[in-house]
Design a protein around this motif. Structure first.
Motif, PDB file in Angstrom:
ATOM      1  N   ASP A 130      29.787  33.668  15.393  1.00  0.00           N
ATOM      2  CA  ASP A 130      29.158  32.728  14.114  1.00  0.00           C
ATOM      3  C   ASP A 130      27.913  32.506  14.149  1.00  0.00           C
ATOM      4  O   ASP A 130      27.125  32.316  13.012  1.00  0.00           O
ATOM      5  CB  ASP A 130      30.134  31.532  14.251  1.00  0.00           C
ATOM      6  CG  ASP A 130      31.623  31.695  13.783  1.00  0.00           C
ATOM      7  OD1 ASP A 130      31.981  32.641  13.217  1.00  0.00           O
ATOM      8  OD2 ASP A 130      32.614  30.957  14.136  1.00  0.00           O
ATOM      9  N   ALA A 131      27.347  32.098  15.251  1.00  0.00           N
ATOM     10  CA  ALA A 131      25.886  31.850  15.493  1.00  0.00           C
ATOM     11  C   ALA A 131      25.108  32.974  14.897  1.00  0.00           C
ATOM     12  O   ALA A 131      23.886  32.777  14.278  1.00  0.00           O
ATOM     13  CB  ALA A 131      25.602  31.610  16.916  1.00  0.00           C
ATOM     14  N   ILE A 132      25.320  34.056  15.283  1.00  0.00           N
ATOM     15  CA  ILE A 132      24.357  35.206  14.648  1.00  0.00           C
ATOM     16  C   ILE A 132      24.868  35.332  13.099  1.00  0.00           C
ATOM     17  O   ILE A 132      23.619  35.629  12.548  1.00  0.00           O
ATOM     18  CB  ILE A 132      24.947  36.598  15.270  1.00  0.00           C
ATOM     19  CG1 ILE A 132      24.335  36.600  16.974  1.00  0.00           C
ATOM     20  CG2 ILE A 132      24.331  37.898  14.873  1.00  0.00           C
ATOM     21  CD1 ILE A 132      24.988  37.899  17.697  1.00  0.00           C
ATOM     22  N   GLY A 133      25.778  35.108  12.557  1.00  0.00           N
ATOM     23  CA  GLY A 133      26.041  35.231  11.049  1.00  0.00           C
ATOM     24  C   GLY A 133      25.066  34.241  10.674  1.00  0.00           C
ATOM     25  O   GLY A 133      24.504  34.430   9.484  1.00  0.00           O
ATOM     26  N   ALA A 134      25.396  32.964  11.265  1.00  0.00           N
ATOM     27  CA  ALA A 134      24.519  31.817  10.567  1.00  0.00           C
ATOM     28  C   ALA A 134      23.037  31.947  10.846  1.00  0.00           C
ATOM     29  O   ALA A 134      22.320  31.671   9.931  1.00  0.00           O
ATOM     30  CB  ALA A 134      24.869  30.465  11.422  1.00  0.00           C
TER      31      ALA A 134
END
Length: 309
Positions: free
Chosen positions: A213-217
């Motif tokens: 999720d953090a990388i997508g964000a």
């Protein structure tokens, strides 16, 4: 394109610590299982001896089966999951390639679409990855929200999560399989270790979702990542295919229990809002909290509408 670039080389994406943990965990499990399963009157040495062969066999089988299975995972998924592989010049494939390059990946994954309202990535490594995006996502989400989901799946690729999860499952199967050959260990020890190892695999699965999720964000924004999560959460119930492969999916089983494959929507949203994982990503340029990324240079979603057929 966004002005921030994740420092791919500094991502903690080595699967070696996971493998070492699985080896040590299998040894502890074998020793513990032998002791609690030993009949009254059997000495500790005899009980431990019944597990001794497993100290070599389980790590060997777990590693071998895991790597062999991962090596054929992409091709097997393309054959068995009913996905439609896209050509390299396809607009959606081009968006995936652009985000992969932005992330720092040196190779291009295969890209495919499927009829389910979900997404997943599979493969042994970044050099052998398949990213699958559900057509309903393309039809209903904004460009940035689709990019956030693509970025999430590429995050799994960059973090080597497929190998971590594949080895964890393989070690679990090897441990349970070995215990079944022992008259001593196949009792309570086997039953308990089956469940304990399953809880460990599920916990690992949940923890990796936060990083993806953090990388997508980071490739879009935390607002777009949260919006994508909320729209999928409020979408149709998981299909049988999605439940069967829940550990792979962008949206999995998130019941808020130890048996969940994914954190709940509330947990994932809170982690993104607090930037608990975002702030721990290694970056090459600007501070994540001050970024206003743009995906204007990527192929437009309207150009991908052909896949509605």
């Amino acid at each position: 394109m966004t002005e921030m670039t994740i420092n791919y080389r500094h991502l903690k994406n080595s699967s070696l610590p996971t493998w070492l943990g699985l080896v040590v965990g299998s040894w502890v499990g074998l020793a513990w299982g032998s002791l609690i399963s030993a009949p009254v009157g059997i000495g500790v040495g005899v009980a431990a001896g019944s597990a001794f062969g497993g100290f070599l066999a389980v790590p060997l089988w777990g590693t071998l089966w895991g790597l062999v299975g991962l090596g054929s995972q992409r091709e097997a998924a393309a054959r068995q999951h009913g996905v439609k592989l896209l050509k390299e010049d396809d607009p959606l494939a081009q968006r995936v390639y652009a985000l992969a390059a932005q992330l720092g990946l040196k190779t291009r994954p295969w890209v495919a679409v499927m009829p389910h309202n979900n997404a997943y990535a599979i493969g042994a490594s970044a050099d052998n990855a398949l990213v699958v995006i559900g057509q309903p996502l393309i039809d209903s989400l904004s460009e940035d929200e689709v990019d956030a989901i693509i970025g999430h799946e590429l995050g799994h690729v960059a973090n080597n999560d497929m190998r971590r999860m594949g080895l964890a499952r393989s070690f679990q199967n090897s441990l349970v399989w070995y215990l079944g050959f022992s008259d001593t260990l196949q009792r309570w020890g086997r039953w308990l270790l089956t469940w304990l190892s399953e809880l460990f695999v599920l916990r690992l699965s949940r923890s990796r979702e936060y990083w993806a999720d953090a990388i997508g964000a980071a490739l879009t924004s935390k607002e777009h990542m949260i919006a994508a999560l909320e729209k999928l959460h409020n979408g149709p119930e998981l299909s049988e295919f999605e439940r069967q492969h829940a550990r792979l999916m962008f949206r999995g089983v998130a019941a808020g229990s130890l048996l969940s494959t994914h954190p709940t929507l509330e947990e994932r949203r809170a982690a993104l809002q607090s930037q608990a994982y975002l702030n721990r990503l290694p970056v090459l340029k600007a501070n994540i909290s001050t970024l206003q990324p743009s995906t204007a240079d990527l192929p437009k979603i309207e150009e991908i509408a052909y896949a509605k057929e």
